[in-house]
Design an enzyme around this catalytic site. Structure first.
Site, short mmCIF file in Angstrom:
data_model
loop_
_atom_site.label_atom_id
_atom_site.label_comp_id
_atom_site.label_asym_id
_atom_site.label_seq_id
_atom_site.Cartn_x
_atom_site.Cartn_y
_atom_site.Cartn_z
N ASP A 13 8.27 0.46 -3.93
CA ASP A 13 8.68 -0.89 -3.53
C ASP A 13 9.80 -1.46 -4.39
O ASP A 13 9.89 -2.66 -4.61
CB ASP A 13 7.48 -1.87 -3.55
CG ASP A 13 6.31 -1.33 -2.75
OD1 ASP A 13 6.56 -0.84 -1.65
OD2 ASP A 13 5.18 -1.40 -3.23
N GLY A 15 12.91 -1.33 -3.61
CA GLY A 15 14.04 -1.75 -2.76
C GLY A 15 14.90 -0.56 -2.37
O GLY A 15 16.11 -0.71 -2.16
N LYS A 16 14.27 0.59 -2.22
CA LYS A 16 15.03 1.82 -1.89
C LYS A 16 15.70 1.71 -0.52
O LYS A 16 16.80 2.19 -0.34
CB LYS A 16 14.09 3.03 -1.86
CG LYS A 16 13.63 3.46 -3.23
CD LYS A 16 12.71 4.66 -3.16
CE LYS A 16 11.35 4.35 -2.58
NZ LYS A 16 10.50 3.48 -3.41
N GLY A 40 7.17 2.05 3.03
CA GLY A 40 7.63 0.93 3.85
C GLY A 40 9.01 0.53 3.40
O GLY A 40 9.19 0.10 2.27
N HIS A 41 9.99 0.76 4.23
CA HIS A 41 11.37 0.43 3.85
C HIS A 41 11.90 -0.68 4.75
O HIS A 41 11.90 -0.56 5.97
CB HIS A 41 12.26 1.68 3.98
CG HIS A 41 11.93 2.72 2.96
ND1 HIS A 41 12.33 4.02 3.06
CD2 HIS A 41 11.22 2.64 1.82
CE1 HIS A 41 11.89 4.71 2.01
NE2 HIS A 41 11.21 3.88 1.25
N THR A 42 12.34 -1.75 4.12
CA THR A 42 12.89 -2.87 4.89
C THR A 42 14.40 -2.85 4.79
O THR A 42 14.95 -2.80 3.69
CB THR A 42 12.40 -4.22 4.32
OG1 THR A 42 10.98 -4.17 4.26
CG2 THR A 42 12.83 -5.39 5.19
N THR A 131 -3.15 3.50 1.20
CA THR A 131 -2.65 2.75 2.35
C THR A 131 -3.52 3.01 3.59
O THR A 131 -3.28 2.40 4.63
CB THR A 131 -1.20 3.15 2.67
OG1 THR A 131 -1.18 4.56 2.95
CG2 THR A 131 -0.26 2.86 1.51
N GLN A 225 7.86 5.95 -2.25
CA GLN A 225 7.01 5.62 -3.39
C GLN A 225 7.81 5.65 -4.70
O GLN A 225 9.02 5.43 -4.65
CB GLN A 225 5.77 6.54 -3.47
CG GLN A 225 4.78 6.34 -2.33
CD GLN A 225 5.09 7.16 -1.10
OE1 GLN A 225 5.44 8.32 -1.20
NE2 GLN A 225 4.94 6.58 0.06
N ARG A 306 1.38 -7.47 -3.75
CA ARG A 306 1.66 -6.56 -4.86
C ARG A 306 1.32 -7.24 -6.18
O ARG A 306 1.54 -8.45 -6.32
CB ARG A 306 3.13 -6.15 -4.86
CG ARG A 306 3.51 -5.42 -3.59
CD ARG A 306 5.00 -5.10 -3.57
NE ARG A 306 5.36 -4.51 -2.29
CZ ARG A 306 6.49 -4.77 -1.64
NH1 ARG A 306 7.38 -5.58 -2.15
NH2 ARG A 306 6.74 -4.20 -0.49
N LYS A 332 16.70 -6.89 -7.17
CA LYS A 332 15.95 -8.14 -7.28
C LYS A 332 16.15 -8.90 -8.60
O LYS A 332 15.23 -9.57 -9.08
CB LYS A 332 14.47 -7.87 -7.01
CG LYS A 332 14.23 -7.38 -5.57
CD LYS A 332 12.79 -7.28 -5.22
CE LYS A 332 12.39 -8.19 -4.10
NZ LYS A 332 11.01 -8.03 -3.64
N ASP A 334 17.88 -11.42 -8.91
CA ASP A 334 17.86 -12.85 -8.55
C ASP A 334 16.47 -13.47 -8.63
O ASP A 334 16.33 -14.69 -8.78
CB ASP A 334 18.45 -13.07 -7.15
CG ASP A 334 17.72 -12.25 -6.10
OD1 ASP A 334 17.82 -11.01 -6.17
OD2 ASP A 334 17.05 -12.84 -5.24
P1 IMP Z 1 -1.62 6.76 -0.33
O1 IMP Z 1 -0.22 7.21 -0.55
O2 IMP Z 1 -1.83 6.00 0.94
O3 IMP Z 1 -2.60 7.90 -0.50
O4 IMP Z 1 -1.99 5.71 -1.49
C1 IMP Z 1 -2.09 6.11 -2.86
C2 IMP Z 1 -1.49 5.07 -3.77
O5 IMP Z 1 -0.09 5.02 -3.56
C3 IMP Z 1 -1.99 3.65 -3.54
O6 IMP Z 1 -2.01 2.97 -4.79
C4 IMP Z 1 -0.92 3.04 -2.66
O7 IMP Z 1 -0.87 1.64 -2.78
C5 IMP Z 1 0.31 3.70 -3.25
N1 IMP Z 1 1.44 3.76 -2.29
C6 IMP Z 1 1.62 4.61 -1.26
N2 IMP Z 1 2.77 4.38 -0.63
C7 IMP Z 1 3.36 3.36 -1.28
C8 IMP Z 1 4.62 2.69 -1.13
O8 IMP Z 1 5.44 2.98 -0.25
N3 IMP Z 1 4.87 1.71 -2.02
C9 IMP Z 1 4.01 1.39 -3.02
N4 IMP Z 1 2.85 1.98 -3.21
C10 IMP Z 1 2.52 2.98 -2.35
#
Ligand code: IMP
Length: 431
Positions: A13, A15-16, A40-42, A131, A225, A306, A332, A334
């Protein structure tokens, strides 16, 4: 260096999405190499918001984009995401999207197992906070050599054999969690139904990449990640199930290590993490609330809040080492506007001993107390700044101190979610 790998340098997260989107302009091809739709990429382009999870960010600009072999692919999610993005006016044809034939699939049994396990985790510390997308169980089947792969979608016979193999492993597991046995006919029917929607995109993508690299094309590898969610290097077991570090860009897409090129670490100007696990710099005070609200720190796909904290230079310095980061994109900044003073973690105290790195043992990680350095904040706005000269003096000092502490230069500075609010200090594609 013709190619660039973009990786998260903290807990994800960072900001990739925006940075990858911005760099896509300069790239000929974009490749995802690990993870799945847990990411999750915005992207915000001309005020329009695109939320991606599995699709490489390059699709928004119509750049040829690859979902590499290192990714676990939920085919139903993929079709849904393609439809969602197409409904926003972006065409996703097989010229734009290519899916590796040897990537492993996420099946409906995987999120079911993921969620059931998390629900059953009652012992203290046993919940990971995943997730719930089935990422871990899908990678388990991959290394257990029983996964159904993208190429298997072309053969009903192969699918039948593989479903039987999965049943032998999963049915006892499912029984232990109170889940019904796998219904092989139903699973086969689901796979046969989705197969024709996926197969047009399927290619031996290692070959597509080899040809592109030989032809001098510029490839952008898009990590998901962050380094401390890496299954080897992260805060294990509170990690994801793939390697998230830059080295994986090679193995997860089928190129040699020299092809990865410049490694750009994405670093948020403070720290966040979602899910469970140690987080030495976490804040529970009004500064934490400021970071969370001003930074809109809510998961793109999961909607989870978060956890927020000060910038941890020890963590990012470690990330620079394990990723081989050449430069960072600082995002970020700012969000720190208006804070009177800022703290940066420069070491940890663990059981009376001082550490300049995060030790591997979970016990030590959980006991780590941050040693902070305090620097003066700024009251001016940095939001939307497009030149380093526009930044307040104290913001410049903060950036310079970050560079010094982590041992890597800032190549890009992002000052808002908008694509064009980016300060380029050094072009990663020029090395
Ligand atoms: P999983 O990848 O769903 O197995 O989750 C394992 C851990 O990685 C958890 O703490 C999730 O919150 C974290 N996680 C998985 N994908 C992301 C992401 O894109 N951003 C931030 N944390 C992530």
């Amino acid at each position: 260096m013709a190619n660039v790998a973009v990786v998260g340098a903290q807990w994800g997260d960072e900001g990739k999405g925006k940075i990858v989107d911005w760099l896509s302009n300069r790239a000929d091809m974009v490749v995802r190499f690990q993870g799945g739709h847990n990411a999750g990429h915005t992207l915000v382009v001309d005020g329009k918001v695109y939320k991606l999870a599995l699709l490489p960010s390059g699709v928004v600009q119509g750049k040829p984009s690859i979902i590499g072999n290192g990714v676990v692919v939920d085919p139903w999610h993929l079709v849904g995401e393609i439809e969602k993005i197409e409904a926003q006016g972006i065409a996703i044809s097989p010229d734009v999207l290519m899916v590796s034939d040897n990537a492993c699939l996420i099946l409906p049994i995987h999120p079911a197992l993921d969620v059931a396990r998390e629900a059953a985790a009652s012992a203290p510390g046993s919940r990971i906070g995943t997730t719930g997308r089935g990422i871990g169980p899908a990678y388990e089947d991959k290394v257990g050599r029983r996964a159904i792969r993208v190429c298997d979608l072309a053969s009903e016979e192969d699918l039948k054999v593989k479903i039987d193999r999965l049943r032998a492993h999963h049915d006892p597991l499912r029984a232990g969690l109170g889940l019904e046995p796998i219904d092989p006919e139903a699973l086969l029917a689901q796979l046969m139904d989705i197969a024709p929607k996926i197969l047009p995109y399927v290619q031996p993508t290692w070959r597509v990449l080899d040809q592109a690299i030989r032809a001098g094309k510029r490839v952008l590898f898009e990590g998901a990640q962050g380094a401390f969610l890496d299954v080897d290097h992260g805060t294990y077991p509170y990690v994801t199930s793939s390697n998230t570090v830059a080295g994986q860009a090679a193995a997860g897409s089928g190129i040699g290590p020299r092809g990865v090129g410049y490694v750009l670490g994405i670093v948020k100007a403070y720290t966040t993490r979602v899910g469970e696990g140690p987080f030495a710099c976490e804040l529970f005070d009004e500064v934490g609330t400021h970071l969370s609200t001003v930074g809109r720190e809510v998961g793109v796909n999961t909607g989870r809040s978060r956890r927020c904290g000060w910038f941890d230079a020890v963590l990012v310095r470690q990330s620079v080492a394990i990723n081989g980061i050449d430069g960072i994109a600082l995002t970020k900044l700012d969000v720190l506007d208006g804070l009177k003073e800022l703290k940066i973690c420069v070491g940890y105290r663990i059981d009376g001993e001082t550490f300049d790195y995060l030790p591997s043992s979970l016990r030590a990680q959980a006991a780590a107390e941050p040693i902070y350095e305090t620097i003066e904040g700024w009251s001016e706005s940095t939001q939307g700044a497009r030149s380093f000269k526009d930044l307040p003096a104290n913001a410049v000092k903060y950036v310079r101190r970050v560079e010094e502490l982590i041992g890597a230069p800032v190549a890009l500075l992002s000052t808002s979610p908008e694509r064009d609010d980016t300060i380029l200090m050094r072009d990663p594609f020029q090395g």
